[in-house]
Design a protein around this motif. Structure first.
Motif, short mmCIF file in Angstrom:
data_model
loop_
_atom_site.label_atom_id
_atom_site.label_comp_id
_atom_site.label_asym_id
_atom_site.label_seq_id
_atom_site.Cartn_x
_atom_site.Cartn_y
_atom_site.Cartn_z
N SER A 50 -85.49 -57.89 -50.80
CA SER A 50 -85.26 -56.68 -50.01
C SER A 50 -86.04 -56.75 -48.70
O SER A 50 -85.51 -56.42 -47.63
N LYS A 51 -87.29 -57.19 -48.77
CA LYS A 51 -88.09 -57.35 -47.54
C LYS A 51 -87.45 -58.39 -46.63
O LYS A 51 -87.41 -58.22 -45.41
N HIS A 52 -86.95 -59.48 -47.21
CA HIS A 52 -86.31 -60.55 -46.44
C HIS A 52 -85.08 -59.99 -45.71
O HIS A 52 -84.88 -60.27 -44.53
N ALA A 53 -84.30 -59.18 -46.40
CA ALA A 53 -83.10 -58.58 -45.79
C ALA A 53 -83.50 -57.63 -44.66
O ALA A 53 -82.83 -57.59 -43.62
N GLY A 54 -84.57 -56.90 -44.85
CA GLY A 54 -85.06 -56.00 -43.80
C GLY A 54 -85.49 -56.77 -42.56
O GLY A 54 -85.21 -56.36 -41.43
N LEU A 55 -86.17 -57.88 -42.77
CA LEU A 55 -86.59 -58.72 -41.65
C LEU A 55 -85.37 -59.31 -40.94
O LEU A 55 -85.34 -59.40 -39.71
N GLU A 56 -84.36 -59.69 -41.72
CA GLU A 56 -83.13 -60.23 -41.14
C GLU A 56 -82.47 -59.19 -40.23
O GLU A 56 -82.02 -59.51 -39.13
N ALA A 57 -82.45 -57.94 -40.69
CA ALA A 57 -81.85 -56.87 -39.89
C ALA A 57 -82.65 -56.64 -38.61
O ALA A 57 -82.07 -56.47 -37.53
N ARG A 58 -83.97 -56.64 -38.72
CA ARG A 58 -84.82 -56.47 -37.53
C ARG A 58 -84.61 -57.62 -36.55
O ARG A 58 -84.57 -57.42 -35.33
N LEU A 59 -84.48 -58.82 -37.08
CA LEU A 59 -84.27 -60.01 -36.25
C LEU A 59 -82.93 -59.90 -35.52
O LEU A 59 -82.84 -60.16 -34.32
N ARG A 60 -81.90 -59.51 -36.24
CA ARG A 60 -80.57 -59.35 -35.65
C ARG A 60 -80.60 -58.30 -34.53
O ARG A 60 -80.04 -58.50 -33.46
N ASP A 61 -81.28 -57.18 -34.80
CA ASP A 61 -81.40 -56.11 -33.79
C ASP A 61 -82.13 -56.61 -32.55
O ASP A 61 -81.73 -56.33 -31.43
N GLU A 62 -83.22 -57.33 -32.76
CA GLU A 62 -84.01 -57.83 -31.64
C GLU A 62 -83.20 -58.81 -30.80
O GLU A 62 -83.22 -58.77 -29.57
N MET A 63 -82.46 -59.68 -31.46
CA MET A 63 -81.68 -60.68 -30.74
C MET A 63 -80.50 -60.06 -29.99
O MET A 63 -80.01 -60.63 -29.02
N ALA A 64 -80.07 -58.88 -30.42
CA ALA A 64 -78.93 -58.20 -29.78
C ALA A 64 -79.37 -57.42 -28.54
O ALA A 64 -78.52 -56.99 -27.75
N ARG A 65 -80.66 -57.24 -28.37
CA ARG A 65 -81.15 -56.49 -27.20
C ARG A 65 -80.87 -57.26 -25.92
O ARG A 65 -80.80 -58.49 -25.94
N PRO A 66 -80.74 -56.55 -24.80
CA PRO A 66 -80.51 -57.23 -23.52
C PRO A 66 -81.61 -58.23 -23.16
O PRO A 66 -81.35 -59.29 -22.63
N SER A 67 -82.86 -57.87 -23.45
CA SER A 67 -83.99 -58.76 -23.17
C SER A 67 -84.81 -58.93 -24.44
O SER A 67 -85.83 -58.26 -24.63
N PRO A 68 -84.37 -59.81 -25.34
CA PRO A 68 -85.10 -59.98 -26.61
C PRO A 68 -86.53 -60.49 -26.38
O PRO A 68 -86.78 -61.25 -25.45
N ASP A 69 -87.42 -60.03 -27.22
CA ASP A 69 -88.82 -60.44 -27.17
C ASP A 69 -88.97 -61.73 -27.98
O ASP A 69 -88.90 -61.71 -29.21
N ALA A 70 -89.15 -62.84 -27.28
CA ALA A 70 -89.21 -64.15 -27.94
C ALA A 70 -90.36 -64.22 -28.95
O ALA A 70 -90.22 -64.81 -30.03
N ALA A 71 -91.50 -63.62 -28.63
CA ALA A 71 -92.64 -63.65 -29.54
C ALA A 71 -92.32 -62.86 -30.81
O ALA A 71 -92.68 -63.28 -31.92
#
Length: 55
Positions: A15-36
């Protein structure tokens, strides 16, 4: 009983892994993703995946 506790632990990790995956997907979809942030989320996902594999 130990098997049930281990299964519950693995489910919690998944469940934690899936939550991180969702956060990662959201971050990568942003106009200026935070690489760090992306790098940190990927590291956390990897640690969880390794722990799931050990369980």
């Amino acid at each position: 009983m130990a098997s049930s506790a281990a299964s519950s632990h693995v489910n919690a990790l998944q469940s934690k892994h899936a939550g991180l995956e969702a956060r990662l997907r959201d971050e990568m979809a942003r106009p200026s993703p935070d690489a760090a942030m992306i790098q940190e989320l990927k590291k956390q996902k990897l640690r969880l995946k390794e722990e799931i594999g050990r369980s």
